[in-house]
Design an enzyme around this catalytic site. Sequence first.
Site, PDB file in Angstrom:
ATOM      1  N   PHE A  46      60.970  37.807  56.429  1.00  0.00           N
ATOM      2  CA  PHE A  46      59.560  37.489  56.179  1.00  0.00           C
ATOM      3  C   PHE A  46      59.190  37.662  54.713  1.00  0.00           C
ATOM      4  O   PHE A  46      58.189  37.140  54.248  1.00  0.00           O
ATOM      5  CB  PHE A  46      58.655  38.362  57.069  1.00  0.00           C
ATOM      6  CG  PHE A  46      58.377  39.723  56.498  1.00  0.00           C
ATOM      7  CD1 PHE A  46      59.266  40.761  56.671  1.00  0.00           C
ATOM      8  CD2 PHE A  46      57.210  39.959  55.782  1.00  0.00           C
ATOM      9  CE1 PHE A  46      59.007  42.006  56.132  1.00  0.00           C
ATOM     10  CE2 PHE A  46      56.949  41.201  55.247  1.00  0.00           C
ATOM     11  CZ  PHE A  46      57.853  42.231  55.416  1.00  0.00           C
ATOM     12  N   LYS A  47      60.023  38.388  53.969  1.00  0.00           N
ATOM     13  CA  LYS A  47      59.687  38.619  52.567  1.00  0.00           C
ATOM     14  C   LYS A  47      59.734  37.339  51.739  1.00  0.00           C
ATOM     15  O   LYS A  47      59.229  37.313  50.628  1.00  0.00           O
ATOM     16  CB  LYS A  47      60.587  39.702  51.988  1.00  0.00           C
ATOM     17  CG  LYS A  47      60.297  41.049  52.636  1.00  0.00           C
ATOM     18  CD  LYS A  47      60.920  42.192  51.897  1.00  0.00           C
ATOM     19  CE  LYS A  47      60.458  43.517  52.484  1.00  0.00           C
ATOM     20  NZ  LYS A  47      61.133  43.803  53.781  1.00  0.00           N
TER      21      LYS A  47
END
Length: 424
Positions: A106-107
């Site tokens: 998700f980063k």
Amino acid sequence: MKLYSTNHQSPTVSLREAVMNGLAPDGGLYMPEELKRLPEEFFKKLESLSFQEIAFEVAWSLMKEEMAEKDLKTIVDEAINFDAPLVPLSDTLSVLELFHGPTLAFKDFGARFMARLMAHFLKDSKKELTILVATSGDTGSAVASGFFGIPGVRVILLYPSGKVSEIQEKQLTTMGGNVTALEVKGVFDDCQRMVKEAFLDKELKSKLSLSSANSINIGRLIPQSFYYFYAYAQARLRTTRELIFSVPSGNFGNLTAGLIAKRMGLPVTRFIAACNANDVVPQYLKTGRFEPKPSKKTMSNAMDVGNPSNFARMRELYDSSKTMRQDIWSRSFSDAETEAAMKEVQEKYHYILEPHGAVGYLGAQAFLKENPSDVSAIILETAHPAKFLNVPLPVELQVCRNRPKKSVLISSEFRDLKNFLLKN
Ligand SMILES: *Cc1c(COP(=O)(O)O)cnc(C)c1O
């Protein structure tokens, strides 16, 4: 948009300054002074909007004084160029898959958005920018991938030697180009401390143009709020139930972005802060005392954080642990529980969660057990299972696996980092 420091000793700044500086001069984190509610019409039409359209509306509401509409649109379209599907497991349980970006975590959202925001603010500058990142795995590769090939920027990654998975290490150390990996003989907290010291060091400050790309940078936090709105839009197509989000948490950037979305009007009943054995925040919500500890190693290693940096921001949003408790419910889970949860989800729902997502699942289950209610729970799955489990690797990861590792080994003394930065 004006931003203030969570330490309240530095002047307020523009978004440009906050993004370029990372940390405030007083060592605090930047927070928006005002989080305006989005208009009712936005929520009414949300279900018919694309992810990029939702992201733009949220970003525009925060950033309209900072840049032209078309520039922001380009940044959003280029950064948010992959989906975040909400996958139902049952009537009341679904998984928000945040791992469809280039580094499968998700980063990517935060890193891609911030890199483009910085490139936008740097357009007319001559000095090379050094991005310094402490990573427990996924941050580093997402940031490196976000900045890869952006002219005028070099990226220095610090990661704890032997504390990231083999494939994570490959992702961190095989990029080349404007990306350098420093392998630190220490733990993640050492890396984080060294980066913080670098920002406070006068000599480095005068000689280099330094910026951070950790979740302390507000430019990474803002885009993480987008997918909460998008998840809500997708959930509304299926259910009218109230929503809770279970967020596997380490530095609490992901969760803080959710709290920001809520301040901007997103109807969320509760956030579950799901933690591994690193339980500083669950303890705080229980006792009202925030007591950072050395981090403990667990199988959900991206959450092995003993002093979560975004807690300073969470604290700004609430006046006490009591009010925070109204929005956030938190528990910590062991590796054995995580292991069992992965098995349970696979058997019950034929869905593969990796360890971070499994902690999120445990959080949702525990909350619903203690608070039986008619809500629909959304678990944030923060990484692709192939990053942590023995499942087939997507092509993106196969490529870097075959490249040779290239890293520079340094001690956990700040002096070593400083020397490297000044000499290279
Ligand atoms: C970084 C990370 C987390 C923790 O997110 P925070 O914003 O630091 O709380 C959880 N899961 C994965 C896979 C991560 O990379």
